[in-house]
Structures are given as structure tokens and as C-alpha cells.
Motif scaffolding. Structure first.
Motif, short mmCIF file in Angstrom:
data_model
loop_
_atom_site.label_atom_id
_atom_site.label_comp_id
_atom_site.label_asym_id
_atom_site.label_seq_id
_atom_site.Cartn_x
_atom_site.Cartn_y
_atom_site.Cartn_z
N ILE A 1 0.87 -1.17 0.00
CA ILE A 1 0.00 0.00 0.00
C ILE A 1 0.91 1.23 0.00
CG2 ILE A 1 -1.73 1.32 1.28
CD1 ILE A 1 -2.54 -1.33 2.66
N LEU A 2 0.64 2.17 -0.87
CA LEU A 2 1.32 3.46 -0.83
C LEU A 2 0.42 4.42 -0.07
CD1 LEU A 2 2.55 3.76 -4.52
CD2 LEU A 2 3.86 3.05 -2.52
N ALA A 3 0.92 5.01 1.00
CA ALA A 3 0.10 5.87 1.84
C ALA A 3 0.96 6.92 2.52
CB ALA A 3 -0.65 5.04 2.87
N GLU A 4 0.30 7.94 3.05
CA GLU A 4 1.00 9.03 3.73
C GLU A 4 1.39 8.70 5.15
OE1 GLU A 4 -1.72 12.27 3.28
OE2 GLU A 4 -1.41 12.39 1.13
N SER A 5 0.67 7.75 5.77
CA SER A 5 0.96 7.38 7.15
C SER A 5 0.43 5.96 7.40
CB SER A 5 0.27 8.34 8.12
OG SER A 5 -1.14 8.21 8.01
N LEU A 6 0.79 5.39 8.54
CA LEU A 6 0.28 4.07 8.90
C LEU A 6 -1.23 4.11 9.07
CD1 LEU A 6 0.78 1.12 9.59
CD2 LEU A 6 1.26 1.81 11.95
N HIS B 1 -3.32 6.10 7.51
CA HIS B 1 -3.87 6.17 6.16
C HIS B 1 -3.82 4.79 5.49
CE1 HIS B 1 -3.53 7.80 1.82
NE2 HIS B 1 -4.80 7.74 2.16
N ALA B 2 -2.71 4.07 5.66
CA ALA B 2 -2.57 2.73 5.09
C ALA B 2 -3.62 1.79 5.68
CB ALA B 2 -1.17 2.19 5.32
N SER B 3 -3.86 1.89 6.98
CA SER B 3 -4.85 1.04 7.63
C SER B 3 -6.25 1.32 7.10
CB SER B 3 -4.82 1.24 9.14
OG SER B 3 -3.57 0.81 9.66
N LYS B 4 -6.57 2.59 6.88
CA LYS B 4 -7.89 2.94 6.33
C LYS B 4 -8.06 2.35 4.93
CE LYS B 4 -8.57 7.15 8.97
NZ LYS B 4 -8.55 8.61 8.96
N ILE B 5 -7.03 2.46 4.11
CA ILE B 5 -7.08 1.88 2.76
C ILE B 5 -7.27 0.37 2.87
CG2 ILE B 5 -5.71 1.41 0.68
CD1 ILE B 5 -4.40 4.20 1.14
N PHE B 6 -6.52 -0.26 3.77
CA PHE B 6 -6.59 -1.70 3.98
C PHE B 6 -8.01 -2.14 4.35
CE2 PHE B 6 -6.33 -5.28 6.97
CZ PHE B 6 -5.70 -6.23 6.17
N PHE B 7 -8.62 -1.46 5.33
CA PHE B 7 -9.94 -1.88 5.79
C PHE B 7 -11.05 -1.57 4.78
CE2 PHE B 7 -8.05 -1.92 10.15
CZ PHE B 7 -8.23 -3.28 10.35
N GLN B 8 -10.85 -0.58 3.89
CA GLN B 8 -11.82 -0.36 2.82
C GLN B 8 -11.84 -1.56 1.88
OE1 GLN B 8 -10.84 3.39 0.95
NE2 GLN B 8 -12.45 4.44 2.07
N ARG B 9 -10.67 -2.11 1.60
CA ARG B 9 -10.56 -3.24 0.68
C ARG B 9 -10.87 -4.56 1.36
NH1 ARG B 9 -10.82 -7.06 -1.86
NH2 ARG B 9 -9.64 -7.73 -3.67
N PRO C 1 -12.72 -5.40 4.56
CA PRO C 1 -13.49 -5.15 5.79
C PRO C 1 -13.66 -6.39 6.66
CG PRO C 1 -14.94 -5.13 3.87
CD PRO C 1 -13.53 -5.23 3.36
N GLU C 2 -13.46 -7.58 6.07
CA GLU C 2 -13.64 -8.82 6.83
C GLU C 2 -12.46 -9.14 7.74
OE1 GLU C 2 -11.63 -10.00 2.97
OE2 GLU C 2 -13.16 -8.58 3.55
N CYS C 3 -11.32 -8.46 7.55
CA CYS C 3 -10.15 -8.69 8.41
C CYS C 3 -10.30 -7.85 9.68
CB CYS C 3 -8.86 -8.32 7.67
SG CYS C 3 -8.46 -9.48 6.36
N TRP C 4 -10.22 -8.50 10.82
CA TRP C 4 -10.44 -7.80 12.09
C TRP C 4 -9.21 -7.03 12.55
CZ3 TRP C 4 -15.15 -7.36 14.10
CH2 TRP C 4 -16.13 -8.20 13.61
N ILE C 5 -8.04 -7.52 12.23
CA ILE C 5 -6.80 -6.88 12.66
C ILE C 5 -6.00 -6.52 11.42
CG2 ILE C 5 -4.64 -7.18 13.93
CD1 ILE C 5 -6.14 -9.18 15.71
N ALA C 6 -5.52 -5.31 11.38
CA ALA C 6 -4.72 -4.87 10.24
C ALA C 6 -3.30 -5.40 10.39
CB ALA C 6 -4.70 -3.35 10.16
N ASP C 7 -2.91 -6.25 9.47
CA ASP C 7 -1.53 -6.73 9.44
C ASP C 7 -0.80 -5.89 8.40
OD1 ASP C 7 0.83 -8.06 9.58
OD2 ASP C 7 0.06 -10.00 8.94
N VAL C 8 -0.44 -4.67 8.81
CA VAL C 8 0.21 -3.70 7.93
C VAL C 8 1.53 -3.31 8.57
CG1 VAL C 8 0.01 -1.42 6.85
CG2 VAL C 8 -2.03 -2.82 7.16
N SER C 9 2.62 -3.41 7.82
CA SER C 9 3.93 -3.05 8.38
C SER C 9 4.69 -2.13 7.43
CB SER C 9 4.75 -4.31 8.67
OG SER C 9 4.91 -5.07 7.49
N TYR C 10 5.50 -1.26 8.00
CA TYR C 10 6.26 -0.26 7.26
C TYR C 10 7.42 -0.91 6.50
CZ TYR C 10 9.03 3.93 6.38
OH TYR C 10 9.74 4.93 5.78
#
Length: 190
Positions: free
Chosen positions: A140-145, A147-155, A157-166
Motif C-alpha cells: 500500500i502506498l500511503a501518507e501514514s500508517l 492512512h494505510a490502515s484505512k485503505i486496507f480496511f476499505q478493501r 473489511p472482513e479482516c479484524w486486525i490490520a496486518d500492515v507493516s512499514y
């Protein structure tokens, strides 16, 4: 009709004017108009039905055919008259600008129609984040973590925990290698 009015309000935000006209009991159309960079009062008519006007409008807007070459060719025939610029280059560039205006209108209306958040203009300082959800892995290309989490959950929504790392930061265009060996630096070690 309320959904169609939201789309037309978005068009107004982009500098388009409009009028709604009724053809018959079942069909109507919207005449959208906007001045091009060279000053042409460009307009296009987009049909819609009475049953699902916003859906019809979006379908017909997506299928609207505008050929910049044909448009410039028509204007070349009357260049230098009736306010049409003399320069062929200006006419071609203006036709390409009109094509871009239509594309931007469709994109903005689509985000309004679909209810999705419209992306922000490109920022020079984006960060690359890795994500995982079920079997999908990507970036994900994003301005902040956040912002990345919001993009992630829009795509996802069924994932309860965001597994997003820098992974790394992008400061300009170029090749960036974001892995453990380089520690997030580009291919030149910067």
C-alpha cells in the motif's frame, strides 16, 4: 433523482455547469458544459432513464465517446473564426485537455456514486507498507500508517486486525528496493 443530484453537485465542484432536459415520459438527459483551457464552451449530453437515473447517468457517462483527434479536426476547419484559436497545436492540446476534463469528471462522479473515498492528489512523501489478509499479500502506498490502515480496511473489511507493516519511504520517482538486505534504501544506498 437525489443520487443524480449528488453526482451533478460533484460536477459543479469541478467547474461543470448543467441543465436537465426531458425528452419524453421515460427518458431525459443532462447537458454538461465547461470552458476548455483555450476557451471553448464545450458541452455533452448524457441520457438517463426515470427508473434508475444515477445508474443510467454513470453508465452513459462511462460510454461517452470523445475523440480528441476528431474534435481538433472539426475545429481546424474554422480556426481563426468565431473565437476558435488560429494555432493547430493549441486546438490539439485543447482537445486533449477536454478529454482529460471528461475523464476527471467520470472519476469524481464514480467515487461519489460508489461511496468510496476519493484519493488525495499525489504527495511527494509516500511510504510503502506491506499488508497481509488471508491469502493476499501486497503493498500500500500511503501518507501514514493510519492512512494505510484505512485503505486496507476499505478493501478488506472482513479482516479484524490490520496486518500492515512499514517498508520504506518514497521521496521521488525511481527504483526503490524495500527489503531486509538494504534496510529500506534505494538501489544506490541512499
Amino acid at each position: 433523482m437525489e443520487e443524480l443530484r449528488k453526482l451533478l453537485s460533484k460536477a459543479e465542484d469541478l467547474g461543470w455547469g448543467y441543465g436537465i432536459y426531458e425528452e419524453d415520459a421515460k427518458h431525459s438527459y443532462v447537458r454538461l458544459r465547461k470552458y476548455s483551457p483555450a476557451g471553448e464552451n464545450f458541452h455533452m449530453d448524457i441520457d438517463f432513464g426515470k427508473e434508475i437515473p444515477a445508474t443510467d447517468f454513470m453508465d452513459n457517462l462511462s460510454n461517452y465517446h470523445f475523440d480528441p483527434d476528431e474534435h481538433a479536426e472539426e475545429k481546424i476547419k474554422v480556426r481563426g473564426k468565431h473565437g476558435v484559436p488560429d494555432s493547430i497545436r493549441t486546438l490539439i492540446e485543447d482537445a486533449e485537455a477536454i478529454e482529460k476534463m471528461i475523464s476527471e469528471l467520470y472519476d469524481a462522479c464514480w467515487y461519489t456514486f460508489s461511496g468510496m473515498t476519493e484519493p488525495k492528489p499525489f504527495s511527494e512523501e509516500l511510504h510503502v507498507y506491506r499488508f497481509k489478509c488471508k491469502r493476499d499479500v501486497g503493498i500500500i502506498l500511503a501518507e501514514s500508517l493510519d492512512h494505510a490502515s484505512k485503505i486496507f480496511f476499505q478493501r478488506y473489511p472482513e479482516c479484524w486486525i490490520a496486518d500492515v507493516s512499514y517498508l520504506c519511504e518514497i521521496k521521488s520517482s525511481g527504483l526503490y528496493v524495500c527489503n531486509e538486505k538494504t534496510g529500506g534504501k534505494d538501489d544506490k544506498g541512499k
